[in-house]
Write a protein that holds these residues in place. Structure first.
Motif, PDB file in Angstrom:
ATOM      1  N   HIS A  67       0.618  -6.262  15.824  1.00 60.16           N
ATOM      2  CA  HIS A  67       1.447  -5.182  15.888  1.00 60.16           C
ATOM      3  C   HIS A  67       1.027  -4.436  17.166  1.00 60.16           C
ATOM      4  O   HIS A  67       1.591  -3.271  17.655  1.00 60.16           O
TER       5      HIS A  67
ATOM      6  N   LYS B  12       3.184   7.137   9.748  1.00 56.05           N
ATOM      7  CA  LYS B  12       4.601   7.902  10.669  1.00 56.05           C
ATOM      8  C   LYS B  12       5.765   6.461  10.052  1.00 56.05           C
ATOM      9  O   LYS B  12       6.208   7.162   9.222  1.00 56.05           O
ATOM     10  N   TYR B  13       6.309   4.838   9.777  1.00 55.39           N
ATOM     11  CA  TYR B  13       6.736   4.202   9.626  1.00 55.39           C
ATOM     12  C   TYR B  13       6.676   4.747   7.896  1.00 55.39           C
ATOM     13  O   TYR B  13       8.409   4.509   7.625  1.00 55.39           O
TER      14      TYR B  13
ATOM     15  N   PHE C  76      12.677   4.731  10.365  1.00 53.57           N
ATOM     16  CA  PHE C  76      11.878   3.252  10.306  1.00 53.57           C
ATOM     17  C   PHE C  76      11.488   2.803   8.965  1.00 53.57           C
ATOM     18  O   PHE C  76      11.655   1.588   8.754  1.00 53.57           O
ATOM     19  N   THR C  77      11.592   3.897   7.453  1.00 59.16           N
ATOM     20  CA  THR C  77      11.224   2.418   7.130  1.00 59.16           C
ATOM     21  C   THR C  77      12.730   1.308   6.454  1.00 59.16           C
ATOM     22  O   THR C  77      12.548   0.399   5.723  1.00 59.16           O
TER      23      THR C  77
ATOM     24  N   TYR D 257      13.992   0.640   8.067  1.00 65.16           N
ATOM     25  CA  TYR D 257      14.150  -0.754  10.055  1.00 65.16           C
ATOM     26  C   TYR D 257      14.127  -1.922   8.781  1.00 65.16           C
ATOM     27  O   TYR D 257      14.342  -2.608   8.813  1.00 65.16           O
ATOM     28  N   TYR D 258      12.383  -1.579   8.753  1.00 66.64           N
ATOM     29  CA  TYR D 258      11.462  -2.653   8.016  1.00 66.64           C
ATOM     30  C   TYR D 258      11.817  -3.203   7.054  1.00 66.64           C
ATOM     31  O   TYR D 258      11.663  -4.564   7.112  1.00 66.64           O
TER      32      TYR D 258
ATOM     33  N   THR E 102       7.805  -2.317   5.398  1.00 65.05           N
ATOM     34  CA  THR E 102       7.358  -0.585   5.713  1.00 65.05           C
ATOM     35  C   THR E 102       5.770  -0.263   5.112  1.00 65.05           C
ATOM     36  O   THR E 102       4.605  -0.349   6.156  1.00 65.05           O
TER      37      THR E 102
ATOM     38  N   ARG F 139       2.213  -0.679   6.896  1.00 65.51           N
ATOM     39  CA  ARG F 139       0.729   0.558   7.277  1.00 65.51           C
ATOM     40  C   ARG F 139      -0.221   0.236   6.727  1.00 65.51           C
ATOM     41  O   ARG F 139      -1.712   0.522   7.025  1.00 65.51           O
TER      42      ARG F 139
END
Length: 282
Positions: A218, A239-240, A246-247, A249-250, A258, A262
């Motif tokens: 990553h 941040k994700y 972002f959350t 998306y993943y 997500t 992390r």
């Protein structure tokens, strides 16, 4: 230069009048009229480029109207970038041969213009990359990165990090990339996200060798945009998890991905001597 009227041949009326006086212009007066130094005229005399036509009784140089006109021709050719040797050959060449060096100089100027235009284009791309973040339209971004891609992520990143050294790095790299380059990056991301999801489903534990390897992959993927330290990576992981965009998306790739991403980032950083709880954007 003085306020004297300038003729089409570049010689001022005042210079012509002074040069028309018996004996012509002294070297100091000639230098003043053509806006060069006395030392320059002395050098041009020594190398035979512009020799004064006359001398005073004491042996001082005197420049005629024709000498002044020749000096102006030298200045024009210097502006074009010719060497003094080439200028001398050009000035003394038969009229029929004068176009040869001029055509050569024209070709060199066109080549220089082309190189300068390429530099201007590169600067323009840098300016646009800094402003937009990526030199792809929203439609091109979706076509390359897939239907789940949100072009607004680039806008958000610019608003958050636009004044940082990392954004400048990102823009510099983005400015030199073609759609094909972005496609290769997108393909690599797709493979990486597939491997992330597979590891999450398989129950790979944060801190394990496999999870740490994924965390390093990553971080390497971030290096495509800017130099990403372990501390920066930890900040990205947080941040994700905190950002709904972002959350979404993943987690669309794999539910819970997500937070798991992390966690593996934090565990890898801890194993490498970075305390995630005190990590900063450095």
């Amino acid at each position: 230069m003085s306020d004297a009227h300038v003729r089409l041949d570049g010689v001022t009326d005042t210079a012509m009048d002074d040069a028309a006086e018996p004996g012509g212009l002294t070297v100091g007066a000639a230098a003043l009229h053509v806006d060069v130094t006395v030392r320059t005229l002395h050098h041009w005399d020594r190398v035979g480029l512009v020799r004064p036509s006359g001398r005073t009784a004491s042996g001082y140089r005197l420049y005629s109207a024709a000498d002044i006109a020749r000096i102006h021709r030298v200045l024009i050719y210097r502006e074009l970038g010719l060497s003094l040797d080439d200028i001398g050959e050009l000035l003394d060449a038969p009229t029929s041969d004068m176009t040869v060096p001029l055509r050569q100089q024209r070709a060199q100027l066109l080549d220089r213009i082309s190189r300068l235009q390429a530099m201007v284009d590169a600067v323009d791309r840098m300016i646009e990359a800094v402003r937009a973040g990526i030199l792809l339209s929203p439609e091109e971004q979706v076509a390359i990165f897939g239907q789940r891609w949100q072009p607004s992520l680039i806008v958000g990143a610019r608003e958050r990090w636009g004044d940082t050294a990392q954004w400048a790095q990102y823009a510099e790299r983005a400015a030199g990339r073609t759609p094909e380059d972005w496609q290769q990056i997108a393909d690599n991301i797709t493979v990486f996200e597939h491997d992330l999801a597979a590891a999450k489903r398989a129950g790979v534990r944060p801190g394990s060798a496999e999870a740490n390897a994924l965390a390093e992959r990553h971080r390497a993927s971030m290096d495509a945009y800017f130099d990403c330290t372990l501390s920066m990576q930890v900040c990205l992981g947080r941040k994700y998890a905190a950002d709904p965009g972002f959350t979404a998306y993943y987690d669309a790739i794999e539910p819970g991905l997500t937070i798991w991403l992390r966690d593996i980032i934090d565990a890898n950083a801890r194993d490498r001597g970075i305390d995630p709880d005190s990590a900063t954007w450095t």
